[in-house]
Design a protein around this motif. Structure first.
Motif, PDB file in Angstrom:
ATOM      1  N   SER A  50       2.216  -1.488  -8.726  1.00  0.00           N
ATOM      2  CA  SER A  50       1.449  -1.877  -9.906  1.00  0.00           C
ATOM      3  C   SER A  50       1.901  -3.223 -10.474  1.00  0.00           C
ATOM      4  N   GLN A  63       0.381  11.331  -2.161  1.00  0.00           N
ATOM      5  CA  GLN A  63       0.983  11.265  -3.496  1.00  0.00           C
ATOM      6  C   GLN A  63       1.954  12.415  -3.768  1.00  0.00           C
ATOM      7  N   ILE A 115      -3.000   1.215 -17.044  1.00  0.00           N
ATOM      8  CA  ILE A 115      -3.396   1.433 -15.652  1.00  0.00           C
ATOM      9  C   ILE A 115      -4.900   1.248 -15.505  1.00  0.00           C
ATOM     10  N   GLN A 133       4.643   3.527  -6.702  1.00  0.00           N
ATOM     11  CA  GLN A 133       3.487   3.140  -7.527  1.00  0.00           C
ATOM     12  C   GLN A 133       3.879   2.097  -8.566  1.00  0.00           C
ATOM     13  N   ARG A 144      -7.075   8.647  -9.798  1.00  0.00           N
ATOM     14  CA  ARG A 144      -6.413   9.280  -8.653  1.00  0.00           C
ATOM     15  C   ARG A 144      -4.981   9.700  -8.969  1.00  0.00           C
ATOM     16  N   MET A 145      -4.470   9.275 -10.112  1.00  0.00           N
ATOM     17  CA  MET A 145      -3.058   9.518 -10.401  1.00  0.00           C
ATOM     18  C   MET A 145      -2.819  10.865 -11.072  1.00  0.00           C
ATOM     19  N   LEU A 205      -7.664   3.460 -10.377  1.00  0.00           N
ATOM     20  CA  LEU A 205      -6.333   3.919  -9.959  1.00  0.00           C
ATOM     21  C   LEU A 205      -5.914   5.122 -10.804  1.00  0.00           C
ATOM     22  N   THR A 229      -5.222  12.282   0.221  1.00  0.00           N
ATOM     23  CA  THR A 229      -4.668  11.700  -1.006  1.00  0.00           C
ATOM     24  C   THR A 229      -3.521  12.507  -1.602  1.00  0.00           C
ATOM     25  N   HIS A 239       0.872  -1.173   0.000  1.00  0.00           N
ATOM     26  CA  HIS A 239       0.000   0.000   0.000  1.00  0.00           C
ATOM     27  C   HIS A 239       0.903   1.215   0.000  1.00  0.00           C
ATOM     28  N   GLN A 240       0.372   2.354  -0.520  1.00  0.00           N
ATOM     29  CA  GLN A 240       1.192   3.563  -0.597  1.00  0.00           C
ATOM     30  C   GLN A 240       1.723   4.032   0.750  1.00  0.00           C
TER      31      GLN A 240
END
Lengths: 363, 297
Positions: free
Chosen positions: B99, B86, B19, B95, B26-27, B23, B82, A251-252
């Motif tokens: 992934s 990020q 992708i 990421q 949100r990127m 997901l 979020t 998870h991030q």
């Protein structure tokens, strides 16, 4: 070929140099206190370095167009470098690490920018993380290999690992490695938004833990090879024998419940050192005080050591979580631990985590 | 390939090919570019899992950094996390590992214009140690705010500020899919004499300047550009063998990664080429050099 640690430097909430940090650790004097240097969020519990920017600037004798991150880093880096002269036949380098870089100045700019005032765009010149290291390098006269890592809370130990690898492969003869982060509104608000900021004093590895307290500071270590110490004459404090990095890929922000990444890294580091697991006498754990980290880390320790987990403790209740600096500060604490035959108490521990039952050293 | 102009737009693949939709939403731009490039290069190399993932970024995830600054400076009460999550530089490499479910070494270098060169040096170390395949790349993203900073700080730049991501699979052994071979990498911070540094780099790798078929050059400071061009031409490189790659990539801190990609493409287009030097002087205090050799030679 061995990698020697020949110099150490520290700045944290519990002291402005190694000696002061050691005294606080020995006497159980924690540095967590209500926030003073940042205007908002007054009263929040943090591990603040008890010097304002102006005081750091005058102590370090540098210009004031510099981020607090660079100032704290330079203070610890100077202590570790200890006025060592440069030598033309030796390749020297620096690897610092940071997660906020010059955010302490950028966020002041951005507040003024949003308020439609007259923001000082010059504050942004110190924003990038690489700049924080260049400023430290310039003050120490280091040119050539100047690098910055940014891998959040693992940054400081990653810098140490990269430095050791560069020495092992003969790319460098001496390298200053470490990590630094200043307290910023950005990170304080960030960790609060994640709902893992404890309003009370953090309690790593305790069943009742509810989060972390942020801290600030820097840790630096000087790594040298044989060729370098033949010229510097520096005494070897410790050796770097094992290291590893592995991704949890879970998870991030959260660590995996099975502690996969941590287990892989610990296992590979010990294996590289050639030591037996039973030869580890102390683990300075990450132990942030969040529900997730401490459980995942405890599971990883049990994965590796089974029922024979070595003595361990988290020093976060002393310093707060200093993010990119954490691993470097705690590596210096570990050098001091070996030098002085000391194990530091895990403050605020009362009840073991139900799932793992691990009990850290408390005295 | 045409040089960039004021009308240029960022070339983007169909991100959904790489992708998953939820997901992807949100990127930020830098994460989309990076994950897509990383997956594409792994596919080209027919590789499921690299041993390590190494990323360079000069300024990191600016879009989310700006967003979170806006959030906490203007919103009262509970903040959405979020953009904070990020905003950190290591989100890119993180990421990518998430992934593809990669548990190997995962590293992020951030040394402004030399971030990619440092990522490559780390990769070289890894391949000398125990790794066989490393995914290495670089990314930086443009946000409109940067143009405002450029104006306010009176920065004179030869071309526009842009975004870019480039990823590569670097292997210990030369496989059939190899597109080129990296002979040497230099990342020199606080450089004083660029002319001498380039000379000693070529000497160290036993290459004379006259055997370079192409030099891919970047510089934003006129004095530095003149120095480097004079020293290269005096050493025997013809002016038509020097190509300014910024006119194709635009300016971002890790544009030398674009130049490496361009070098590999040039080997395909010009099979007589043997050596290409990427000479990165984008920041006048930092010198980056990447010497690439054709695998055909």
């Amino acid at each position: 070929m061995s990698v020697r640690i020949t110099g150490i430097g520290l700045v944290s909430a519990i002291g402005l140099n190694c000696q002061a940090n050691l005294l606080s650790l020995r006497t159980g004097k924690a540095g967590i206190a209500p926030l003073r240097n940042l205007s908002d969020r007054e009263g929040l519990l943090v591990g603040e370095v008890k010097l304002r920017n102006e005081e750091l600037v005058s102590r370090l004798n540098v210009t004031d167009h510099i981020s607090r991150t660079s100032l704290l880093g330079l203070m610890a880096a100077r202590e570790a470098w200890n006025d060592m002269p440069h030598h033309s036949s030796l390749k020297a380098g620096i690897i610092s690490s940071t997660s906020v870089g010059g955010m302490d100045r950028s966020e002041i700019f951005y507040r003024d920018y949003l308020n439609q005032g007259n923001p000082d765009y010059g504050l942004l010149l110190t924003h990038d993380s690489g700049n924080t290291t260049e400023r430290i390098a310039a003050a120490l006269g280091i040119t050539g290999y100047i690098n910055t890592l940014s891998t959040a809370c693992s940054s400081g130990v990653n810098a140490m690992m990269l430095g050791a690898r560069l020495l092992q492969q003969g790319k460098l003869d001496r390298v200053l490695v470490g990590g630094v982060d200043a307290l910023t509104r950005f990170t304080i608000n960030g960790f609060r938004s994640l709902m893992i900021y404890d309003e009370a004093w953090c309690r790593p590895f305790d069943e009742t833990r509810t989060g972390l307290n942020l801290g600030e500071g820097a840790g630096f270590l000087l790594l040298e090879n044989e060729k370098s110490i033949a010229i510097s004459g520096n005494k070897t404090l410790c050796y770097v024998n094992g290291y590893a990095n592995a991704a949890d890929a879970y998870h991030q922000t959260a660590s995996s419940p099975d502690g996969k990444g941590a287990t892989l890294a610990i296992e590979q580091a010990i294996s590289r050192s050639g030591l037996g697991k039973d030869q580890i006498s102390y683990i300075n754990a990450h132990g942030t005080g969040t529900k997730n980290n401490d459980l995942s880390e405890s599971v990883a320790l049990k994965n590796i050591f089974g029922d024979n987990v070595p003595k361990f403790s988290s020093t976060k209740p002393f310093t707060g979580h200093t993010l990119a600096a954490a691993g470097a500060i705690e590596a210096v604490f570990s050098v001091l631990s070996i030098q002085h035959n000391l194990i530091y108490p895990n403050l605020n521990f009362q009840t073991p985590i139900e799932e793992t039952g691990l009990i850290p050293v408390t005295e | 390939m045409a040089p960039i102009s004021v009308h240029s737009e960022l070339l983007s693949p169909n991100y959904k090919d790489y992708i998953e939709g939820g997901l992807l939403r949100r990127m930020s731009k830098i994460l989309r570019m990076s994950v897509a490039c990383a997956k594409d290069s792994l596919q080209q190399a027919k590789l499921d899992q690299p041993d390590s993932i190494v990323v360079g970024t000069g300024l990191g995830c600016l879009q989310d950094t700006e967003k979170f600054l806006n959030t906490f400076l203007t919103v009262e009460g509970l903040l959405p996390p979020t953009s904070f999550i990020q905003s950190t530089h290591n989100t890119i490499a993180g990421q990518i590992s998430l992934s593809i479910g990669n548990h190997g070494y995962n590293m992020t270098h951030t040394q402004n214009t030399l971030s990619f060169e440092h990522a490559l040096i780390d990769t070289e170390l890894l391949l000398q140690e125990s790794d066989y395949q490393v995914l290495v790349g670089a990314a930086d993203e443009h946000i409109d705010f940067l143009d405002q900073v450029k104006t306010e700080l009176d920065l004179v730049l030869p071309v526009a500020l842009t975004s870019g991501a480039s990823f590569f699979v670097a292997t210990r052994d030369r496989g059939d899919a190899a597109r080129g071979q990296i002979v040497g990498i230099e990342a020199f911070g606080m450089v004083e004499n660029i002319h001498d540094r380039i000379g000693s780099f070529l000497d160290e790798h036993k290459i004379s300047a006259t055997s370079l078929d192409l030099v891919l050059f970047a510089g934003a400071d006129i004095a530095v550009c003149e120095t480097v061009l004079a020293s290269l031409t005096q050493a025997g490189v013809r002016e038509d063998q020097i190509l300014d790659y910024l006119s194709y990539s635009g300016i971002y801190p890790t544009s030398s990664a674009f130049a490496l990609h361009l070098a590999l493409d040039q080997f395909k287009l010009n099979t007589s080429y043997r050596y290409i030097l990427v000479c990165n002087c984008l920041n006048r205090n930092n010198l980056g050099l990447i010497l690439v050799e054709s695998v055909e030679a």
